[in-house]
Motif scaffolding. Structure first.
Motif, PDB file in Angstrom:
ATOM      1  N   TRP A   1      -5.810   2.703   9.266  1.00  0.00           N
ATOM      2  CA  TRP A   1      -7.172   2.304   8.958  1.00  0.00           C
ATOM      3  C   TRP A   1      -7.248   0.785   8.941  1.00  0.00           C
ATOM      4  O   TRP A   1      -6.446   0.115   8.288  1.00  0.00           O
ATOM      5  CB  TRP A   1      -7.588   2.875   7.603  1.00  0.00           C
TER       6      TRP A   1
ATOM      7  N   LEU B   1     -17.822   6.844   8.959  1.00  0.00           N
ATOM      8  CA  LEU B   1     -17.223   7.283   7.703  1.00  0.00           C
ATOM      9  C   LEU B   1     -18.327   7.810   6.789  1.00  0.00           C
ATOM     10  O   LEU B   1     -19.215   7.060   6.373  1.00  0.00           O
ATOM     11  CB  LEU B   1     -16.497   6.122   7.035  1.00  0.00           C
TER      12      LEU B   1
ATOM     13  N   GLN C   1       0.831  -1.182   0.000  1.00  0.00           N
ATOM     14  CA  GLN C   1       0.000   0.000   0.000  1.00  0.00           C
ATOM     15  C   GLN C   1       0.877   1.247   0.000  1.00  0.00           C
ATOM     16  O   GLN C   1       2.010   1.214   0.473  1.00  0.00           O
ATOM     17  CB  GLN C   1      -0.944  -0.007   1.200  1.00  0.00           C
TER      18      GLN C   1
ATOM     19  N   ILE D   1     -10.239   2.151  13.293  1.00  0.00           N
ATOM     20  CA  ILE D   1      -8.911   2.720  13.078  1.00  0.00           C
ATOM     21  C   ILE D   1      -8.111   2.458  14.349  1.00  0.00           C
ATOM     22  O   ILE D   1      -8.670   2.479  15.445  1.00  0.00           O
ATOM     23  CB  ILE D   1      -8.981   4.252  12.826  1.00  0.00           C
TER      24      ILE D   1
ATOM     25  N   PHE E   1      -3.322   6.595   5.812  1.00  0.00           N
ATOM     26  CA  PHE E   1      -2.939   7.798   6.552  1.00  0.00           C
ATOM     27  C   PHE E   1      -1.448   8.086   6.355  1.00  0.00           C
ATOM     28  O   PHE E   1      -0.644   7.161   6.201  1.00  0.00           O
ATOM     29  CB  PHE E   1      -3.163   7.605   8.051  1.00  0.00           C
TER      30      PHE E   1
ATOM     31  N   TYR F   1     -14.984  -3.831   3.928  1.00  0.00           N
ATOM     32  CA  TYR F   1     -13.715  -3.538   3.258  1.00  0.00           C
ATOM     33  C   TYR F   1     -12.640  -3.523   4.330  1.00  0.00           C
ATOM     34  O   TYR F   1     -12.804  -2.873   5.358  1.00  0.00           O
ATOM     35  CB  TYR F   1     -13.760  -2.181   2.553  1.00  0.00           C
ATOM     36  N   TYR F   2     -11.551  -4.229   4.071  1.00  0.00           N
ATOM     37  CA  TYR F   2     -10.482  -4.350   5.057  1.00  0.00           C
ATOM     38  C   TYR F   2      -9.152  -3.876   4.479  1.00  0.00           C
ATOM     39  O   TYR F   2      -8.875  -4.017   3.283  1.00  0.00           O
ATOM     40  CB  TYR F   2     -10.318  -5.804   5.500  1.00  0.00           C
ATOM     41  N   ASN F   3      -8.311  -3.346   5.369  1.00  0.00           N
ATOM     42  CA  ASN F   3      -6.944  -3.022   4.996  1.00  0.00           C
ATOM     43  C   ASN F   3      -6.247  -4.320   4.544  1.00  0.00           C
ATOM     44  O   ASN F   3      -6.244  -5.297   5.288  1.00  0.00           O
ATOM     45  CB  ASN F   3      -6.213  -2.406   6.189  1.00  0.00           C
ATOM     46  N   PRO F   4      -5.668  -4.320   3.356  1.00  0.00           N
ATOM     47  CA  PRO F   4      -5.026  -5.562   2.867  1.00  0.00           C
ATOM     48  C   PRO F   4      -3.955  -6.096   3.814  1.00  0.00           C
ATOM     49  O   PRO F   4      -3.753  -7.308   3.889  1.00  0.00           O
ATOM     50  CB  PRO F   4      -4.417  -5.121   1.533  1.00  0.00           C
ATOM     51  N   SER F   5      -3.312  -5.203   4.550  1.00  0.00           N
ATOM     52  CA  SER F   5      -2.247  -5.661   5.449  1.00  0.00           C
ATOM     53  C   SER F   5      -2.779  -6.421   6.651  1.00  0.00           C
ATOM     54  O   SER F   5      -2.028  -7.117   7.328  1.00  0.00           O
ATOM     55  CB  SER F   5      -1.426  -4.463   5.929  1.00  0.00           C
TER      56      SER F   5
ATOM     57  N   TYR G   1      -2.657  14.776  10.486  1.00  0.00           N
ATOM     58  CA  TYR G   1      -2.537  13.613   9.611  1.00  0.00           C
ATOM     59  C   TYR G   1      -3.238  13.880   8.281  1.00  0.00           C
ATOM     60  O   TYR G   1      -4.361  14.396   8.253  1.00  0.00           O
ATOM     61  CB  TYR G   1      -3.170  12.374  10.252  1.00  0.00           C
TER      62      TYR G   1
ATOM     63  N   ALA H   1     -11.357   0.035  -1.152  1.00  0.00           N
ATOM     64  CA  ALA H   1     -10.883  -0.989  -0.227  1.00  0.00           C
ATOM     65  C   ALA H   1      -9.587  -0.616   0.462  1.00  0.00           C
ATOM     66  O   ALA H   1      -8.948  -1.464   1.078  1.00  0.00           O
ATOM     67  CB  ALA H   1     -10.698  -2.301  -0.979  1.00  0.00           C
ATOM     68  N   LEU H   2      -9.194   0.639   0.381  1.00  0.00           N
ATOM     69  CA  LEU H   2      -7.928   1.014   1.003  1.00  0.00           C
ATOM     70  C   LEU H   2      -7.917   2.479   1.380  1.00  0.00           C
ATOM     71  O   LEU H   2      -8.020   3.361   0.526  1.00  0.00           O
ATOM     72  CB  LEU H   2      -6.756   0.723   0.061  1.00  0.00           C
ATOM     73  N   GLY H   3      -7.762   2.721   2.677  1.00  0.00           N
ATOM     74  CA  GLY H   3      -7.558   4.074   3.158  1.00  0.00           C
ATOM     75  C   GLY H   3      -6.172   4.147   3.753  1.00  0.00           C
ATOM     76  O   GLY H   3      -5.752   3.246   4.493  1.00  0.00           O
TER      77      GLY H   3
ATOM     78  N   LEU I   1      -1.777   6.811  12.761  1.00  0.00           N
ATOM     79  CA  LEU I   1      -3.066   6.155  12.583  1.00  0.00           C
ATOM     80  C   LEU I   1      -3.001   5.096  11.486  1.00  0.00           C
ATOM     81  O   LEU I   1      -2.298   5.264  10.488  1.00  0.00           O
ATOM     82  CB  LEU I   1      -4.124   7.200  12.197  1.00  0.00           C
TER      83      LEU I   1
ATOM     84  N   TYR J   1     -13.936  -1.095   7.270  1.00  0.00           N
ATOM     85  CA  TYR J   1     -15.256  -0.551   7.549  1.00  0.00           C
ATOM     86  C   TYR J   1     -16.336  -1.479   7.033  1.00  0.00           C
ATOM     87  O   TYR J   1     -16.082  -2.396   6.242  1.00  0.00           O
ATOM     88  CB  TYR J   1     -15.400   0.866   6.994  1.00  0.00           C
TER      89      TYR J   1
ATOM     90  N   GLN K   1      -4.191   3.074  16.597  1.00  0.00           N
ATOM     91  CA  GLN K   1      -3.025   3.939  16.758  1.00  0.00           C
ATOM     92  C   GLN K   1      -2.121   3.354  17.832  1.00  0.00           C
ATOM     93  O   GLN K   1      -2.420   3.461  19.028  1.00  0.00           O
ATOM     94  CB  GLN K   1      -3.467   5.356  17.129  1.00  0.00           C
TER      95      GLN K   1
ATOM     96  N   TYR L   1      -9.937   2.904  17.735  1.00  0.00           N
ATOM     97  CA  TYR L   1     -11.042   3.844  17.587  1.00  0.00           C
ATOM     98  C   TYR L   1     -12.103   3.270  16.657  1.00  0.00           C
ATOM     99  O   TYR L   1     -11.771   2.666  15.627  1.00  0.00           O
ATOM    100  CB  TYR L   1     -10.564   5.156  16.957  1.00  0.00           C
TER     101      TYR L   1
END
Lengths: 116, 126
Positions: B49, B100, A1, B39, A107, B60-64, A95, A103-105, B47, B52, B41, B96
């Motif tokens: 993500w 959204l 990412q 989210i 920061f 939807y998920y963070n790929p990591s 930030y 599918a990707l946020g 931060l 959600y 921290q 947190y």
């Protein structure tokens, strides 16, 4: 990412302006994305400040003073948060964030702003 | 005024599953136009993500983190939840929950977190 790069720290004096940057990786064009900015004070959750796409497409968070504004520097592939008329209460972590896809946020690492 | 409140254990053992719930008040989780998010921290860090969910259950998920994360929603209780499996010390963080805002247009999408919970510290330690 993708990794959004923010300077770890910045400082300015009351009444001056602070320019906080958020640099996108070279394979992501800043001109194609909304840049979102959040402010976080110690012990509190982040607060949404604004988004910036262009001068004709931008938005301020609810209750956010107009002295907070956004811009971009396309030549540096960078999003910018400008805080004018600095006040002591602006001392916080800031930030940036982008959404490369649904599918990707992502920061940025955050910048600690000190008001001298 | 929408309010979000995280709840769950503050201490989780390594390799176990972290479970948190976010209770929403002052508004319905079934309202359209919003996604319900997590989210985190790590102490002294930035931060991240996590993911959600929409009230319909779309996620939807963070790929990591995708292989270890599950976010679910209970509209009858106006709550949504996070499960993170196989935790390690690296998962120690303030977690947190947040609302959204999401607007989709032909020319682009706009999404930002407008309401946040106060956060809850979860420590992974034996």
């Amino acid at each position: 990412q993708p990794v959004l790069t923010q300077p770890p720290s910045s400082s300015a004096s009351p009444g001056e302006s602070a320019r906080l940057t958020c640099t996108l990786p070279s394979d992501i064009n800043v001109g194609s994305y909304n840049i979102y900015w959040y402010q976080q004070k110690p012990g509190s959750p982040p607060r949404y400040l604004l988004y910036y796409y262009s001068d004709s497409d931008k938005g301020q968070g609810s209750g956010v003073p107009s002295r907070f504004s956004g811009s971009k520097d396309a030549s540096a592939n960078t999003g910018i948060l400008l805080i004018s008329g600095l006040q002591s209460e602006d001392e916080a972590d800031y930030y940036c964030m982008i959404w490369p896809s649904n599918a990707l946020g992502v920061f940025g690492g955050g910048t600690k702003l000190t008001v001298l | 005024q929408v309010q979000l409140q995280e709840s769950g254990p503050g201490l989780v053992k390594p390799s176990q599953t972290l479970s948190l719930t976010c209770t929403v008040s002052g508004g319905s989780i079934s309202s359209g136009g919003y996604y319900w998010s997590w989210i985190r921290q790590p102490p002294g860090k930035g931060l991240e993500w996590i993911g959600y969910i929409y009230y319909s259950g779309s996620t939807y998920y963070n790929p990591s983190l995708k292989s270890r994360v599950t976010i679910s929603v209970d509209t009858s209780k106006n709550q949504f939840s996070l499960k993170l499996s196989s935790v390690t010390a690296a998962d120690t963080a303030v977690y947190y929950c947040a609302r959204l805002v999401n607007y989709d247009y032909v020319w682009g999408s706009y999404r930002w977190f407008d309401y946040w919970g106060q956060g809850t510290l979860v420590t992974v330690s034996s």
